[in-house]
Motif scaffolding. Structure first.
Motif, mmCIF file in Angstrom:
data_model
loop_
_atom_site.group_PDB
_atom_site.id
_atom_site.type_symbol
_atom_site.label_atom_id
_atom_site.label_comp_id
_atom_site.label_asym_id
_atom_site.label_seq_id
_atom_site.Cartn_x
_atom_site.Cartn_y
_atom_site.Cartn_z
ATOM 1 N N THR A 270 0.843 -1.194 0.000
ATOM 2 C CA THR A 270 0.000 0.000 0.000
ATOM 3 C C THR A 270 0.881 1.248 0.000
ATOM 4 N N ARG A 296 -0.713 -3.361 -4.144
ATOM 5 C CA ARG A 296 -2.138 -3.704 -4.229
ATOM 6 C C ARG A 296 -3.035 -2.464 -4.156
ATOM 7 N N SER A 297 -2.559 -1.413 -3.468
ATOM 8 C CA SER A 297 -3.379 -0.210 -3.269
ATOM 9 C C SER A 297 -2.514 1.030 -3.411
ATOM 10 N N SER A 299 -2.916 5.486 -3.398
ATOM 11 C CA SER A 299 -3.736 6.691 -3.251
ATOM 12 C C SER A 299 -3.021 7.860 -3.905
ATOM 13 N N GLU A 321 -5.354 -3.507 -6.950
ATOM 14 C CA GLU A 321 -6.776 -3.763 -6.754
ATOM 15 C C GLU A 321 -7.545 -2.522 -6.321
ATOM 16 N N GLU A 322 -6.857 -1.587 -5.678
ATOM 17 C CA GLU A 322 -7.554 -0.426 -5.116
ATOM 18 C C GLU A 322 -6.839 0.863 -5.514
ATOM 19 N N ARG A 324 -7.262 5.352 -5.383
ATOM 20 C CA ARG A 324 -7.955 6.566 -4.924
ATOM 21 C C ARG A 324 -7.471 7.727 -5.777
ATOM 22 N N ILE A 350 -9.082 -3.405 -11.019
ATOM 23 C CA ILE A 350 -9.373 -2.871 -9.691
ATOM 24 C C ILE A 350 -10.744 -3.339 -9.205
ATOM 25 N N LYS A 352 -11.889 -1.791 -6.111
ATOM 26 C CA LYS A 352 -12.348 -0.708 -5.239
ATOM 27 C C LYS A 352 -11.809 0.614 -5.772
#
Length: 490
Positions: A270, A296-297, A299, A321-322, A324, A350, A352
């Motif tokens: 992340t 995986r994520s 922002s 996968e995620e 923002r 993705i 989310k």
């Protein structure tokens, strides 16, 4: 009152003994009661006089008359003050008070103390550690420690605290002026068991971060927000244990600096880069896959991304996968629906987006929307993803635009005697209000008007509008209809 029986009730660092004798509390030592309330043989270096009214032992340095606050407070001083009965209120009376488990778990000093395992001592003016032996005795079971917004400026003092908390896994040192001292490897070694470290707004240098990374082999989460970083300095040693990095609210605008994070933290899961005005993602797809193979994520809230090509490059992260993406310049011209659907359609892996799960059926709706959005673009200008989706769904027709909102006004012909006048009338008004509007045209009092409506498409004849309180839209009036006005006297 509390059902203590012979159990030990503790509001540390002041210790309540319910039903215990001094021999049970301090076993194996000869002792006699003195006239001043102390007991010979009791460990007075730690414990002060017994207050018989409450059954409390006070650490000697915190007895009445010794509570003056020096400039800069120690960790132990604040710990004892915060968890004293005076500052940890409870109510007396049946069924009310502080619940203490019958068998406190993990308490140090052979169950004489029951501090919580999570200590929050933020904004307390702490500048030093205090007695290390007392820290070791009181905090042997503590696993989380929040020391944010204090006055700690010497890493040696932090080391004295942490080295005596052997089970510590989470440490928050945010908003302490630790940039005023150098972290030596010897001091950093005392942090070796910490798995989550928060250094937000500490202005910690990259040299300090590198020292920490070398001495914390199990570090999993690192927070470096608000530290005014404009560049990233690569560590000579990779940190394979780190899974989460928060580095928001800095000044990292160039992707070449973000690339270094991938080199330092190859296992990163992340990455939170919000509020860095990152303008573009420059690496090739292959390079991105090599730099962040486990990401995986990510922002990118309030970054400076302004190109759809940068969004497409997020597909290069093989495990992403995620995502923002709120508040970026690229998405400002679009509606909320367009933003979400266009991003979902471009990022097929993705699950989310902006914290919201992509629900069943939403992806297909977004991909079909994407095709229709770009269907009128020249083929050479349509994004590559458009051609992929056309292969999947075919070339779709545009959806018919159906406006189901009620019409708010209508353009009608008003007939009175030999006069014909075109008027635009509001359909939310009543028949009585329409008559007032017509009064100046037909020169009749409203009470004398006979008003009828003729739908130019209806097979029936005119309908008298005789209910003054009825709204015009209930007559189904549309553009092109006719309103006839006659005099009732006639």
């Amino acid at each position: 009152m509390f059902g203590f029986s012979r159990s030990l009730c503790v509001l540390s660092p002041l210790v309540f003994f319910a039903g215990f004798s001094l021999e049970e509390v301090f076993p194996g030592q000869p002792r006699t009661r003195r006239t001043d309330g102390r007991t010979e043989g009791a460990p007075e270096a730690l414990w002060g006089p017994l207050r018989s009214d409450m059954g409390i032992f006070l650490p000697a340095k915190f007895q009445e008359g010794t509570m003056d606050q020096p400039t800069g407070r120690s960790f132990m001083q604040v710990l004892c003050e915060k968890y004293s009965p005076e500052n940890f209120p409870y109510r007396r009376g049946p069924g009310m008070g502080v619940h203490v488990p019958a068998t406190p778990q993990g308490s140090p000093m052979k169950d004489r103390l029951n501090l919580p395992s999570v200590l929050v001592l933020n904004s307390c003016g702490i500048s030093c550690a205090g007695d290390e032996n007392e820290i070791a005795a009181f905090c042997a079971h503590v696993s989380e420690l929040d020391l944010s917004d204090n006055k700690l400026e010497d890493w040696h003092e932090v080391s004295k605290i942490v080295s005596n908390v052997p089970h510590l896994e989470f440490l928050n040192l945010s908003s302490n002026p630790l940039n005023l001292s150098v972290l030596e490897r010897g001091c950093a070694g005392s942090f070796s068991g910490v798995r989550k470290l928060v250094l937000n707004n500490s202005k910690a240098s990259w040299e300090t971060v590198h020292t920490i990374l070398q001495e914390l082999p199990d570090l999993e989460e690192l927070f470096l927000c608000l530290n005014d970083y404009k560049t990233v300095s690569c560590s000579p040693v990779c940190c394979h244990s780190l899974k989460l990095l928060h580095i928001t609210d800095n000044n990292l605008k160039d992707w070449t600096e973000i690339r270094k994070l991938g080199v330092m933290f190859p296992s990163l899961d992340t990455l939170v880069l919000a509020n860095n005005y990152l303008t573009t993602i420059e690496d090739s797809e292959d390079a991105l896959a090599r730099l962040f193979p486990n990401l995986r994520s990510i922002s990118l809230h309030k970054s400076g991304l302004h190109s759809w090509e940068d969004i497409d490059k997020l597909n290069s992260f093989p495990k992403l996968e995620e995502v923002r993406l709120l508040g970026i310049p690229l998405l400002q011209p679009y509606t909320n629906e367009e933003r979400r659907k266009l991003v979902i359609a471009r990022l097929p892996s993705i699950t989310k987006l902006n914290g919201s799960v992509i629900v069943e059926g939403e992806r297909e709706d977004a991909e079909r929307f994407f095709i229709r959005y770009y269907i009128d673009f020249p083929q050479e200008e349509a994004p590559f993803r458009y051609h992929e989706l056309v292969t999947k769904y075919g070339k779709l027709e545009k959806l018919a635009v159906v406006d189901l909102r009620p019409q708010s006004s209508a353009k009608v012909e008003v007939h009175f005697k030999d006069q014909v006048e075109e008027m635009t009338i509001r359909l939310d008004q009543t028949v009585a209000e329409l008559k007032k509007q017509l009064k100046g045209l037909v020169q009749l009092p409203t009470s004398s008007m006979l008003v009828t409506h003729l739908d130019h498409e209806a097979p029936f004849g005119p309908e008298e509008m005789k209910y003054n309180s009825r709204a015009l839209h209930s007559y189904g009036i549309r553009d092109g209809d006719k309103i006839y006005v006659d005099s009732k006297a006639k």
